[in-house]
Design a protein around this motif. Structure first.
Motif, short mmCIF file in Angstrom:
data_model
loop_
_atom_site.label_atom_id
_atom_site.label_comp_id
_atom_site.label_asym_id
_atom_site.label_seq_id
_atom_site.Cartn_x
_atom_site.Cartn_y
_atom_site.Cartn_z
N GLY A 96 -26.74 33.31 18.92
CA GLY A 96 -27.87 32.58 18.35
C GLY A 96 -27.48 31.47 17.40
O GLY A 96 -28.29 30.58 17.12
N ALA A 97 -26.24 31.50 16.89
CA ALA A 97 -25.80 30.46 15.96
C ALA A 97 -25.41 29.20 16.74
O ALA A 97 -24.89 29.29 17.85
CB ALA A 97 -24.61 30.95 15.14
N ALA A 98 -25.65 28.04 16.17
CA ALA A 98 -25.25 26.79 16.81
C ALA A 98 -23.74 26.83 17.06
O ALA A 98 -22.97 27.13 16.15
CB ALA A 98 -25.60 25.61 15.92
N PRO A 99 -23.32 26.57 18.30
CA PRO A 99 -21.89 26.67 18.62
C PRO A 99 -21.03 25.61 17.94
O PRO A 99 -21.43 24.46 17.81
CB PRO A 99 -21.85 26.47 20.13
N VAL A 100 -19.85 26.05 17.53
CA VAL A 100 -18.80 25.17 17.04
C VAL A 100 -17.60 25.43 17.94
O VAL A 100 -17.14 26.56 18.03
CB VAL A 100 -18.46 25.45 15.56
N VAL A 101 -17.13 24.38 18.62
CA VAL A 101 -16.07 24.52 19.62
C VAL A 101 -14.81 23.83 19.12
O VAL A 101 -14.86 22.66 18.72
CB VAL A 101 -16.51 23.90 20.97
N ALA A 102 -13.67 24.55 19.14
CA ALA A 102 -12.37 23.98 18.78
C ALA A 102 -11.43 24.18 19.96
O ALA A 102 -11.28 25.29 20.47
CB ALA A 102 -11.82 24.67 17.53
N PHE A 103 -10.80 23.09 20.40
CA PHE A 103 -9.94 23.14 21.58
C PHE A 103 -8.50 23.44 21.20
O PHE A 103 -8.00 22.88 20.22
CB PHE A 103 -10.04 21.81 22.35
N PRO A 104 -7.81 24.30 21.99
CA PRO A 104 -6.44 24.69 21.66
C PRO A 104 -5.39 23.65 22.05
O PRO A 104 -4.24 23.76 21.65
CB PRO A 104 -6.25 25.97 22.49
N GLY A 105 -5.78 22.67 22.83
CA GLY A 105 -4.82 21.65 23.27
C GLY A 105 -5.52 20.65 24.17
O GLY A 105 -6.72 20.73 24.40
N GLU A 106 -4.73 19.71 24.68
CA GLU A 106 -5.29 18.65 25.51
C GLU A 106 -5.62 19.11 26.92
O GLU A 106 -6.51 18.56 27.56
CB GLU A 106 -4.34 17.47 25.56
N GLN A 107 -4.88 20.11 27.42
CA GLN A 107 -5.04 20.53 28.81
C GLN A 107 -5.92 21.77 28.93
O GLN A 107 -5.66 22.79 28.28
CB GLN A 107 -3.68 20.81 29.44
N SER A 126 -29.18 23.00 24.58
CA SER A 126 -30.51 23.55 24.30
C SER A 126 -30.59 24.00 22.84
O SER A 126 -31.67 24.06 22.28
CB SER A 126 -30.84 24.71 25.25
N PHE A 127 -29.43 24.30 22.23
CA PHE A 127 -29.42 24.64 20.81
C PHE A 127 -29.95 23.45 20.00
O PHE A 127 -30.76 23.62 19.10
CB PHE A 127 -28.00 24.99 20.33
N ASP A 128 -29.48 22.24 20.35
CA ASP A 128 -29.91 21.04 19.62
C ASP A 128 -31.40 20.77 19.81
O ASP A 128 -32.06 20.25 18.93
CB ASP A 128 -29.11 19.81 20.08
N ARG A 129 -31.92 21.12 20.99
CA ARG A 129 -33.35 20.90 21.27
C ARG A 129 -34.21 22.04 20.74
O ARG A 129 -35.44 21.95 20.77
CB ARG A 129 -33.58 20.78 22.78
N HIS A 130 -33.59 23.14 20.32
CA HIS A 130 -34.31 24.33 19.86
C HIS A 130 -35.25 24.85 20.94
O HIS A 130 -36.38 25.26 20.65
CB HIS A 130 -35.07 24.06 18.55
N LEU A 187 -15.56 21.01 32.07
CA LEU A 187 -16.70 21.24 31.20
C LEU A 187 -16.52 22.56 30.46
O LEU A 187 -15.97 23.52 31.02
CB LEU A 187 -17.99 21.29 32.01
N VAL A 188 -16.99 22.61 29.24
CA VAL A 188 -17.00 23.86 28.47
C VAL A 188 -18.43 24.12 28.03
O VAL A 188 -19.09 23.24 27.46
CB VAL A 188 -16.07 23.77 27.24
N PHE A 189 -18.90 25.31 28.35
CA PHE A 189 -20.24 25.73 27.93
C PHE A 189 -20.14 26.97 27.06
O PHE A 189 -19.39 27.89 27.38
CB PHE A 189 -21.12 26.07 29.14
N VAL A 190 -20.90 26.98 26.00
CA VAL A 190 -21.17 28.19 25.24
C VAL A 190 -22.56 28.62 25.68
O VAL A 190 -23.50 27.82 25.62
CB VAL A 190 -21.11 27.96 23.72
N ILE A 191 -22.68 29.86 26.15
CA ILE A 191 -23.93 30.34 26.74
C ILE A 191 -24.36 31.63 26.04
O ILE A 191 -23.60 32.60 26.03
CB ILE A 191 -23.77 30.61 28.24
N ASP A 192 -25.55 31.63 25.45
CA ASP A 192 -26.17 32.84 24.92
C ASP A 192 -27.23 33.29 25.91
O ASP A 192 -28.16 32.53 26.20
CB ASP A 192 -26.83 32.59 23.56
#
Length: 135
Positions: free
Chosen positions: A13-24, A66-70, A125-130
């Motif tokens: 339920g929390a707004a996702p924060v995504v951190a990438f481990p590398g370029e690939q 959809s998190f941004d759109r609530h 693409l990377v998706f965080v899905i609740d």
């Protein structure tokens, strides 16, 4: 969590924060369940309601959220209404789960991408899905 997958805050339920481990990105279609829900299992053919946040691998600005759109989104899963990466990773998980999914082009929008959304034909693409509900 898998070292090749992005780090994501694990609070459902929390707004996702995504951190990438590398370029690939990792090879192939990958899914990690960050939170295991205790609701019903999503099955192919269900109508699922989700909150999601999508970014191109390495990016910081979502191309859709959809998190941004609530406003959660609902659609048939496992029946071709969404990209293959979703159809192949969301079924089998429970309502209340938070997933992070890495989707290569062949399971996303293919070699054409979606230029108007900033998605190139070679982008992962990377998706965080609740998963909010299923019926």
């Amino acid at each position: 969590m898998e070292k090749t997958m992005p780090e994501v805050n694990a609070e459902f339920g929390a707004a996702p924060v995504v951190a990438f481990p590398g370029e690939q990105p990792p090879a192939g279609l990958r899914v990690v369940e960050l939170v295991e829900g205790d609701g019903p299992v999503v099955r192919p053919g269900d109508t699922v309601t989700v909150n999601y946040h999508g970014v191109v691998w390495g990016g910081s600005t979502p191309f859709d959220s959809s998190f941004d759109r609530h406003s959660p989104a609902s659609f048939g899963i496992g029946v071709g209404q969404v990209i293959k990466g979703w159809d192949r990773t969301v079924p089998g998980h429970n309502v209340g789960s938070r997933l992070v999914v890495s989707i290569p082009p062949e399971y996303g929008y293919g070699s054409r991408g979606v230029p108007q959304a900033g998605i190139g034909g070679t982008d992962t693409l990377v998706f965080v899905i609740d998963i909010v509900s299923t019926r």
